[in-house]
Design a protein around this motif. Structure first.
Motif, PDB file in Angstrom:
ATOM      1  N   THR A 112       5.670   6.706 -10.379  1.00 11.58           N
ATOM      2  CA  THR A 112       5.729   6.900  -8.931  1.00 11.58           C
ATOM      3  C   THR A 112       5.939   5.543  -8.279  1.00 11.58           C
ATOM      4  OG1 THR A 112       4.222   8.772  -9.114  1.00 11.58           O
ATOM      5  CG2 THR A 112       4.525   7.825  -6.914  1.00 11.58           C
ATOM      6  N   LEU A 113       6.902   5.477  -7.371  1.00 15.39           N
ATOM      7  CA  LEU A 113       7.200   4.237  -6.652  1.00 15.39           C
ATOM      8  C   LEU A 113       6.541   4.250  -5.281  1.00 15.39           C
ATOM      9  CD1 LEU A 113      11.034   3.828  -7.380  1.00 15.39           C
ATOM     10  CD2 LEU A 113       9.088   3.036  -8.738  1.00 15.39           C
ATOM     11  N   ASP A 114       6.418   3.070  -4.704  1.00 19.79           N
ATOM     12  CA  ASP A 114       5.825   2.962  -3.369  1.00 19.79           C
ATOM     13  C   ASP A 114       6.787   3.410  -2.276  1.00 19.79           C
ATOM     14  OD1 ASP A 114       7.548   0.791  -3.554  1.00 19.79           O
ATOM     15  OD2 ASP A 114       6.071  -0.700  -2.934  1.00 19.79           O
ATOM     16  N   GLN A 115       8.093   3.389  -2.570  1.00 17.95           N
ATOM     17  CA  GLN A 115       9.115   3.819  -1.614  1.00 17.95           C
ATOM     18  C   GLN A 115      10.193   4.597  -2.364  1.00 17.95           C
ATOM     19  OE1 GLN A 115      10.744   0.596   0.806  1.00 17.95           O
ATOM     20  NE2 GLN A 115       9.060  -0.701   0.104  1.00 17.95           N
ATOM     21  N   GLN A 116      10.905   5.440  -1.630  1.00 19.58           N
ATOM     22  CA  GLN A 116      11.990   6.193  -2.250  1.00 19.58           C
ATOM     23  C   GLN A 116      13.344   5.884  -1.624  1.00 19.58           C
ATOM     24  OE1 GLN A 116       8.926   7.828  -1.516  1.00 19.58           O
ATOM     25  NE2 GLN A 116       8.424   7.409  -3.642  1.00 19.58           N
ATOM     26  N   GLY A 117      13.444   4.803  -0.899  1.00 19.53           N
ATOM     27  CA  GLY A 117      14.719   4.406  -0.302  1.00 19.53           C
ATOM     28  C   GLY A 117      15.689   3.938  -1.369  1.00 19.53           C
ATOM     29  N   ARG A 118      16.950   3.908  -1.017  1.00 19.04           N
ATOM     30  CA  ARG A 118      17.997   3.536  -1.975  1.00 19.04           C
ATOM     31  C   ARG A 118      17.744   2.172  -2.609  1.00 19.04           C
ATOM     32  NH1 ARG A 118      20.429   6.631  -4.799  1.00 19.04           N
ATOM     33  NH2 ARG A 118      19.654   5.247  -6.356  1.00 19.04           N
TER      34      ARG A 118
END
Length: 157
Positions: free
Chosen positions: A77-83
């Motif tokens: 799991t990442l802290d952000q899902q932006g490109r």
């Protein structure tokens, strides 16, 4: 249906099945097995290569014999899902040969990573020095495979 699927006939599918079983199969033997002339068989193979249906030829190693008997599936799991965050993670994961597969997911976790390892100390190293240090990672959840029941690289053509 894609153009590749529309253009495949029974002989093309037979070629693909045989080459997925043994990518080193000589054209002469391949042609014999599907009842085609060697030149016609080679033409079909070359066309499927040019169209990208046959992506590449590889050798598959036995993981246990290579000293990597362990397999783990790790949800990341990442802290952000932006490109930018996804691109940074994906570029970084490419540099680690212990990671044999990485898939972007739709769901609670962002990625599923398949990792091979030698023993528990090796997996701990991969977990602490690699996976948790990748850009943007806030959580990793690992599941260790006890035994592989089925594993194939062959597609059902």
């Amino acid at each position: 249906m894609t153009n590749n699927e529309q253009a495949l006939d029974d002989r093309d599918r037979a070629i693909l099945r045989l080459l997925q079983e043994d990518g080193r199969l000589a054209n002469m033997e391949l042609a014999l097995r599907i009842n085609l002339s060697p030149s016609a068989c080679l033409r079909r193979v070359k066309l499927m290569e040019e169209r990208g249906l046959i992506a590449r030829y590889v050798m598959l190693l036995d993981e246990k014999t290579a000293g990597l008997p362990g397999t783990a599936f790790v949800l990341v799991t990442l802290d952000q899902q932006g490109r930018a965050a996804l691109d940074a993670f994906e570029a970084a994961i490419q540099r680690h040969p212990e990671v044999t597969e990485c898939c972007l997911l739709a769901g609670a976790a962002d990625y599923m990573v398949r990792v091979v390892y030698a023993d528990s100390a090796d997996f701990e190293r991969i977990h602490t020095e690699i996976l948790t240090q990748l850009p943007g990672v806030v959580r990793v959840q690992s599941t260790l495979a006890l035994r592989t029941v089925k594993k194939t690289t062959a597609l059902p053509v």
